[in-house]
Design a protein around this motif. Structure first.
Motif, PDB file in Angstrom:
ATOM      1  N   ALA A  14      90.187  75.512  -0.434  1.00 15.00           N
ATOM      2  CA  ALA A  14      89.578  74.302   0.126  1.00 15.00           C
ATOM      3  C   ALA A  14      90.374  73.044  -0.193  1.00 15.00           C
ATOM      4  O   ALA A  14      90.263  72.053   0.534  1.00 15.00           O
ATOM      5  CB  ALA A  14      88.147  74.158  -0.386  1.00 15.00           C
ATOM      6  N   THR A  15      91.187  73.064  -1.236  1.00 14.99           N
ATOM      7  CA  THR A  15      91.958  71.872  -1.590  1.00 14.99           C
ATOM      8  C   THR A  15      93.207  71.723  -0.731  1.00 14.99           C
ATOM      9  O   THR A  15      93.883  70.694  -0.795  1.00 14.99           O
ATOM     10  CB  THR A  15      92.372  71.900  -3.072  1.00 14.99           C
ATOM     11  OG1 THR A  15      93.265  72.994  -3.290  1.00 14.99           O
ATOM     12  CG2 THR A  15      91.161  71.998  -3.978  1.00 14.99           C
ATOM     13  N   ARG A  16      93.520  72.747   0.067  1.00 14.18           N
ATOM     14  CA  ARG A  16      94.718  72.708   0.924  1.00 14.18           C
ATOM     15  C   ARG A  16      94.406  73.020   2.393  1.00 14.18           C
ATOM     16  O   ARG A  16      95.309  73.289   3.179  1.00 14.18           O
ATOM     17  CB  ARG A  16      95.757  73.704   0.423  1.00 14.18           C
ATOM     18  CG  ARG A  16      96.305  73.385  -0.931  1.00 14.18           C
ATOM     19  CD  ARG A  16      97.434  74.344  -1.283  1.00 14.18           C
ATOM     20  NE  ARG A  16      98.023  74.014  -2.554  1.00 14.18           N
ATOM     21  CZ  ARG A  16      99.001  73.127  -2.723  1.00 14.18           C
ATOM     22  NH1 ARG A  16      99.479  72.469  -1.703  1.00 14.18           N
ATOM     23  NH2 ARG A  16      99.489  72.880  -3.921  1.00 14.18           N
ATOM     24  N   THR A  17      93.128  73.003   2.756  1.00 12.35           N
ATOM     25  CA  THR A  17      92.724  73.431   4.090  1.00 12.35           C
ATOM     26  C   THR A  17      91.993  72.315   4.822  1.00 12.35           C
ATOM     27  O   THR A  17      91.169  71.609   4.244  1.00 12.35           O
ATOM     28  CB  THR A  17      91.808  74.666   4.003  1.00 12.35           C
ATOM     29  OG1 THR A  17      92.513  75.695   3.302  1.00 12.35           O
ATOM     30  CG2 THR A  17      91.418  75.171   5.366  1.00 12.35           C
ATOM     31  N   PRO A  41      87.880  64.416  -1.295  1.00 12.50           N
ATOM     32  CA  PRO A  41      89.228  63.847  -1.123  1.00 12.50           C
ATOM     33  C   PRO A  41      90.025  63.784  -2.431  1.00 12.50           C
ATOM     34  O   PRO A  41      91.231  64.040  -2.432  1.00 12.50           O
ATOM     35  CB  PRO A  41      88.953  62.451  -0.560  1.00 12.50           C
ATOM     36  CG  PRO A  41      87.676  62.628   0.199  1.00 12.50           C
ATOM     37  CD  PRO A  41      86.862  63.600  -0.631  1.00 12.50           C
ATOM     38  N   ALA A  42      89.372  63.494  -3.548  1.00 12.85           N
ATOM     39  CA  ALA A  42      90.070  63.416  -4.838  1.00 12.85           C
ATOM     40  C   ALA A  42      90.623  64.765  -5.283  1.00 12.85           C
ATOM     41  O   ALA A  42      91.561  64.818  -6.083  1.00 12.85           O
ATOM     42  CB  ALA A  42      89.131  62.859  -5.908  1.00 12.85           C
ATOM     43  N   ASP A  43      90.066  65.858  -4.766  1.00 11.77           N
ATOM     44  CA  ASP A  43      90.498  67.198  -5.160  1.00 11.77           C
ATOM     45  C   ASP A  43      91.553  67.805  -4.241  1.00 11.77           C
ATOM     46  O   ASP A  43      92.053  68.895  -4.504  1.00 11.77           O
ATOM     47  CB  ASP A  43      89.291  68.144  -5.214  1.00 11.77           C
ATOM     48  CG  ASP A  43      88.303  67.752  -6.297  1.00 11.77           C
ATOM     49  OD1 ASP A  43      88.722  67.114  -7.279  1.00 11.77           O
ATOM     50  OD2 ASP A  43      87.112  68.094  -6.151  1.00 11.77           O
ATOM     51  N   LEU A  44      91.891  67.125  -3.153  1.00 19.07           N
ATOM     52  CA  LEU A  44      92.858  67.672  -2.203  1.00 19.07           C
ATOM     53  C   LEU A  44      94.249  67.714  -2.816  1.00 19.07           C
ATOM     54  O   LEU A  44      94.658  66.808  -3.529  1.00 19.07           O
ATOM     55  CB  LEU A  44      92.874  66.836  -0.922  1.00 19.07           C
ATOM     56  CG  LEU A  44      91.592  66.868  -0.106  1.00 19.07           C
ATOM     57  CD1 LEU A  44      91.694  65.910   1.067  1.00 19.07           C
ATOM     58  CD2 LEU A  44      91.281  68.270   0.374  1.00 19.07           C
ATOM     59  N   ARG A  45      94.967  68.780  -2.537  1.00 16.19           N
ATOM     60  CA  ARG A  45      96.340  68.953  -3.019  1.00 16.19           C
ATOM     61  C   ARG A  45      97.262  69.079  -1.801  1.00 16.19           C
ATOM     62  O   ARG A  45      97.698  70.161  -1.452  1.00 16.19           O
ATOM     63  CB  ARG A  45      96.432  70.185  -3.915  1.00 16.19           C
ATOM     64  CG  ARG A  45      95.653  70.034  -5.212  1.00 16.19           C
ATOM     65  CD  ARG A  45      95.821  71.223  -6.134  1.00 16.19           C
ATOM     66  NE  ARG A  45      95.145  72.378  -5.553  1.00 16.19           N
ATOM     67  CZ  ARG A  45      95.621  73.617  -5.584  1.00 16.19           C
ATOM     68  NH1 ARG A  45      96.769  73.881  -6.152  1.00 16.19           N
ATOM     69  NH2 ARG A  45      94.947  74.602  -5.035  1.00 16.19           N
ATOM     70  N   LEU A  46      97.519  67.949  -1.174  1.00 16.27           N
ATOM     71  CA  LEU A  46      98.353  67.920   0.014  1.00 16.27           C
ATOM     72  C   LEU A  46      99.712  67.333  -0.328  1.00 16.27           C
ATOM     73  O   LEU A  46      99.831  66.483  -1.215  1.00 16.27           O
ATOM     74  CB  LEU A  46      97.692  67.079   1.107  1.00 16.27           C
ATOM     75  CG  LEU A  46      96.301  67.536   1.557  1.00 16.27           C
ATOM     76  CD1 LEU A  46      95.719  66.532   2.536  1.00 16.27           C
ATOM     77  CD2 LEU A  46      96.370  68.916   2.170  1.00 16.27           C
TER      78      LEU A  46
END
Length: 107
Positions: A14-17, A41-46
């Motif tokens: 979910a952090t990359r999708t 949003p704070a957990d996203l790893r883009l």
């Protein structure tokens, strides 16, 4: 017509999708589209995105090398863009029209 569906997301990071949602009418024409992030949003790893743009009269062409979320266009001109606060995806350039509130001055 209301249709509900489910998607197997158990194996999805979910952090990359990013889910792309499109609603189509009976003829297959897209009548609405949206993006859904699956994590805070704070957990996203883009990856860091580099957004490039080119102004072409009343149109702005955009492209990116990585997923760019919440892309917002601003201007000092009186008007707005046809879309704003959207996701821009690599390999999927977008062109947005500038909609002036009065007469358009391309200078």
């Amino acid at each position: 017509v209301l249709e509900r569906f489910s998607a197997p997301l158990g194996a999805v990071d979910a952090t990359r999708t990013l889910c792309l949602i499109k609603c189509v009418d009976e003829a297959g024409v897209v009548v609405s589209s949206s993006e859904l992030i699956l994590a805070r949003p704070a957990d996203l790893r883009l990856s860091a995105a580099q957004v490039k743009y080119e102004a072409r009269g009343r149109e702005v062409a955009l492209e990116t090398n990585a997923t760019a979320l919440f892309v917002v266009l601003t201007t000092r001109s009186l008007g707005r863009f046809a879309d704003n606060a959207f996701a821009l995806l690599p390999g999927r350039p977008r062109a947005l029209e500038f909609l002036p509130f009065g007469a358009f001055d391309s200078g």
